[in-house]
Write a protein that holds these residues in place. Structure first.
Motif, PDB file in Angstrom:
ATOM      1  N   MET A   1      -4.499  26.726 -30.424  1.00 50.19           N
ATOM      2  CA  MET A   1      -3.315  26.835 -31.271  1.00 50.19           C
ATOM      3  C   MET A   1      -2.378  27.883 -30.690  1.00 50.19           C
ATOM      4  O   MET A   1      -2.749  29.039 -30.525  1.00 50.19           O
ATOM      5  CB  MET A   1      -3.714  27.207 -32.707  1.00 50.19           C
ATOM      6  CG  MET A   1      -2.556  27.314 -33.666  1.00 50.19           C
ATOM      7  SD  MET A   1      -3.112  27.682 -35.360  1.00 50.19           S
ATOM      8  CE  MET A   1      -3.845  29.304 -35.126  1.00 50.19           C
ATOM      9  N   SER A  61       3.123  23.965 -37.458  1.00 52.18           N
ATOM     10  CA  SER A  61       2.120  24.904 -36.966  1.00 52.18           C
ATOM     11  C   SER A  61       2.157  26.183 -37.795  1.00 52.18           C
ATOM     12  O   SER A  61       3.095  26.428 -38.562  1.00 52.18           O
ATOM     13  CB  SER A  61       2.350  25.232 -35.483  1.00 52.18           C
ATOM     14  OG  SER A  61       3.592  25.899 -35.320  1.00 52.18           O
ATOM     15  N   GLU A  98      -7.303  32.812 -43.304  1.00 46.70           N
ATOM     16  CA  GLU A  98      -8.022  32.213 -42.173  1.00 46.70           C
ATOM     17  C   GLU A  98      -9.347  31.589 -42.571  1.00 46.70           C
ATOM     18  O   GLU A  98      -9.892  30.762 -41.841  1.00 46.70           O
ATOM     19  CB  GLU A  98      -8.249  33.251 -41.082  1.00 46.70           C
ATOM     20  CG  GLU A  98      -9.111  34.416 -41.506  1.00 46.70           C
ATOM     21  CD  GLU A  98      -9.349  35.416 -40.383  1.00 46.70           C
ATOM     22  OE1 GLU A  98     -10.178  36.325 -40.566  1.00 46.70           O
ATOM     23  OE2 GLU A  98      -8.704  35.273 -39.332  1.00 46.70           O
ATOM     24  N   CYS A 137      -8.005  21.358 -42.848  1.00 47.11           N
ATOM     25  CA  CYS A 137      -8.788  22.129 -41.884  1.00 47.11           C
ATOM     26  C   CYS A 137      -8.567  23.620 -42.134  1.00 47.11           C
ATOM     27  O   CYS A 137      -7.685  24.015 -42.911  1.00 47.11           O
ATOM     28  CB  CYS A 137      -8.393  21.787 -40.449  1.00 47.11           C
ATOM     29  SG  CYS A 137      -6.668  22.170 -40.071  1.00 47.11           S
ATOM     30  N   ARG A 140      -7.210  28.087 -38.203  1.00 44.34           N
ATOM     31  CA  ARG A 140      -7.416  28.200 -36.754  1.00 44.34           C
ATOM     32  C   ARG A 140      -7.603  26.837 -36.080  1.00 44.34           C
ATOM     33  O   ARG A 140      -7.455  26.721 -34.858  1.00 44.34           O
ATOM     34  CB  ARG A 140      -8.624  29.095 -36.451  1.00 44.34           C
ATOM     35  CG  ARG A 140      -9.948  28.584 -36.983  1.00 44.34           C
ATOM     36  CD  ARG A 140     -11.092  29.501 -36.580  1.00 44.34           C
ATOM     37  NE  ARG A 140     -12.352  29.129 -37.202  1.00 44.34           N
ATOM     38  CZ  ARG A 140     -12.769  29.594 -38.374  1.00 44.34           C
ATOM     39  NH1 ARG A 140     -12.013  30.457 -39.043  1.00 44.34           N
ATOM     40  NH2 ARG A 140     -13.933  29.219 -38.892  1.00 44.34           N
ATOM     41  N   ASN A 141      -7.932  25.798 -36.861  1.00 41.08           N
ATOM     42  CA  ASN A 141      -8.148  24.462 -36.289  1.00 41.08           C
ATOM     43  C   ASN A 141      -6.931  23.550 -36.428  1.00 41.08           C
ATOM     44  O   ASN A 141      -6.984  22.397 -35.986  1.00 41.08           O
ATOM     45  CB  ASN A 141      -9.344  23.792 -36.964  1.00 41.08           C
ATOM     46  CG  ASN A 141     -10.649  24.506 -36.675  1.00 41.08           C
ATOM     47  OD1 ASN A 141     -10.823  25.086 -35.596  1.00 41.08           O
ATOM     48  ND2 ASN A 141     -11.573  24.483 -37.627  1.00 41.08           N
ATOM     49  N   LEU A 142      -5.854  24.049 -37.038  1.00 42.45           N
ATOM     50  CA  LEU A 142      -4.694  23.194 -37.288  1.00 42.45           C
ATOM     51  C   LEU A 142      -4.024  22.786 -35.976  1.00 42.45           C
ATOM     52  O   LEU A 142      -3.541  23.633 -35.219  1.00 42.45           O
ATOM     53  CB  LEU A 142      -3.685  23.928 -38.173  1.00 42.45           C
ATOM     54  CG  LEU A 142      -2.431  23.136 -38.540  1.00 42.45           C
ATOM     55  CD1 LEU A 142      -2.779  21.946 -39.424  1.00 42.45           C
ATOM     56  CD2 LEU A 142      -1.414  24.036 -39.243  1.00 42.45           C
ATOM     57  N   PRO A 143      -3.973  21.475 -35.670  1.00 38.45           N
ATOM     58  CA  PRO A 143      -3.307  21.040 -34.441  1.00 38.45           C
ATOM     59  C   PRO A 143      -1.798  20.948 -34.654  1.00 38.45           C
ATOM     60  O   PRO A 143      -1.330  20.692 -35.771  1.00 38.45           O
ATOM     61  CB  PRO A 143      -3.903  19.647 -34.198  1.00 38.45           C
ATOM     62  CG  PRO A 143      -4.219  19.142 -35.573  1.00 38.45           C
ATOM     63  CD  PRO A 143      -4.594  20.348 -36.404  1.00 38.45           C
ATOM     64  N   PRO A 167      -9.117  16.433 -33.798  1.00 39.24           N
ATOM     65  CA  PRO A 167      -9.790  17.605 -33.205  1.00 39.24           C
ATOM     66  C   PRO A 167     -10.968  18.045 -34.070  1.00 39.24           C
ATOM     67  O   PRO A 167     -11.051  17.694 -35.258  1.00 39.24           O
ATOM     68  CB  PRO A 167      -8.685  18.674 -33.189  1.00 39.24           C
ATOM     69  CG  PRO A 167      -7.399  17.924 -33.333  1.00 39.24           C
ATOM     70  CD  PRO A 167      -7.710  16.704 -34.136  1.00 39.24           C
ATOM     71  N   GLU A 168     -11.846  18.821 -33.506  1.00 39.78           N
ATOM     72  CA  GLU A 168     -13.011  19.306 -34.237  1.00 39.78           C
ATOM     73  C   GLU A 168     -12.573  20.136 -35.441  1.00 39.78           C
ATOM     74  O   GLU A 168     -11.666  20.972 -35.346  1.00 39.78           O
ATOM     75  CB  GLU A 168     -13.890  20.154 -33.298  1.00 39.78           C
ATOM     76  CG  GLU A 168     -15.185  20.614 -33.937  1.00 39.78           C
ATOM     77  CD  GLU A 168     -16.049  21.405 -32.976  1.00 39.78           C
ATOM     78  OE1 GLU A 168     -17.103  21.909 -33.411  1.00 39.78           O
ATOM     79  OE2 GLU A 168     -15.669  21.517 -31.783  1.00 39.78           O
ATOM     80  N   GLY A 169     -13.219  19.886 -36.576  1.00 33.44           N
ATOM     81  CA  GLY A 169     -12.923  20.645 -37.778  1.00 33.44           C
ATOM     82  C   GLY A 169     -11.752  20.129 -38.578  1.00 33.44           C
ATOM     83  O   GLY A 169     -11.371  20.724 -39.588  1.00 33.44           O
ATOM     84  N   VAL A 170     -11.170  19.009 -38.145  1.00 32.69           N
ATOM     85  CA  VAL A 170      -9.994  18.448 -38.824  1.00 32.69           C
ATOM     86  C   VAL A 170     -10.376  17.122 -39.474  1.00 32.69           C
ATOM     87  O   VAL A 170     -11.019  16.272 -38.843  1.00 32.69           O
ATOM     88  CB  VAL A 170      -8.829  18.229 -37.828  1.00 32.69           C
ATOM     89  CG1 VAL A 170      -7.623  17.612 -38.530  1.00 32.69           C
ATOM     90  CG2 VAL A 170      -8.441  19.555 -37.175  1.00 32.69           C
TER      91      VAL A 170
END
Length: 226
Positions: A1, A61, A98, A137, A140-143, A167-170
């Protein structure tokens, strides 16, 4: 990110009159709310803010908002523009924790459409039904965006939300509500004219124009014997 920074300063004067004076001075009134802290009124220099607002990341973002040197992580939740001027009138930012999951609309980036079988086939229309999708999510995982690879797309294909590579975690919360919420993202279909041409039955023996006219004309009377 990636980290995107917005500089601001605190403001004490509030109300329509104060906001009007700020705008005349090249500043944009804004508010920051959410989290454990109280809502805070701030002001941001308009021109750098305007340039930032021309980028996709500004809306999709987590932003690092520096207020008088103190940083906090925020999301843009609302932006008011002037009806006809290139001017930002007001902004709402929400603080993010977070350790707390957030829901946010993330834009879709469509790749390789022109290289796909559907993109190379005459008479096929590739329709983007969605340009963004709501995800859940941790911050920290936000694409900033989600890529949709269309290189294998063929005529008649439908790409649903469940086919997106996240993505992972989303996750996409809507998919937990049932199949009817698995919306189409991309549809590749024949244009109407092409469909009609494809669906037309094979032609049988059709008389030529001259033959048709001859068939429609009355038969000539037999010549009389002298």
């Amino acid at each position: 990110m990636s980290e995107h920074q917005i500089n601001a300063s605190a403001r004490k004067d509030e109300g329509k009159g104060a906001s009007r004076r700020l705008r005349h001075a090249g500043q944009v009134p804004a508010i920051v709310y959410g989290g454990a802290a109280a809502p805070e009124s701030i002001q941001i220099e308009h021109n750098p803010l305007w340039h930032a607002s021309q980028n996709e990341w500004f809306y999709a973002s987590i932003l690092t908002l520096n207020v008088d040197g103190k940083s906090q992580q925020v999301l843009l939740r609302d932006m008011q523009r002037h009806p006809f001027k290139q001017q930002i009138m007001h902004l709402d930012f929400q603080r993010v924790d977070e350790n707390t999951a957030i829901r946010f609309n993330v834009p879709l980036h469509f790749l390789n459409q022109e290289k796909s079988p559907a993109g190379k086939t005459a008479g096929v229309i590739v329709m983007h039904e969605l340009n963004e999708v709501t995800v859940s999510c941790l911050p920290r995982n936000l694409p900033e965006f989600i890529e949709v690879d269309l290189s294998a797309l063929t005529a008649g294909d439908i790409v649903h939300m469940s086919a997106l590579k996240l993505p992972e975690g989303v996750t996409i919360p809507a998919l937990k509500l049932g199949k009817e919420h698995d919306l189409a993202v991309v549809i590749a279909k024949h244009a109407r004219g092409a469909e009609e041409e494809t669906a037309a039955p094979e032609a049988g023996e059709v008389p030529s124009t001259k033959s048709a006219k001859a068939a429609a004309a009355p038969a000539a009377a037999p010549a009389k014997k002298k």
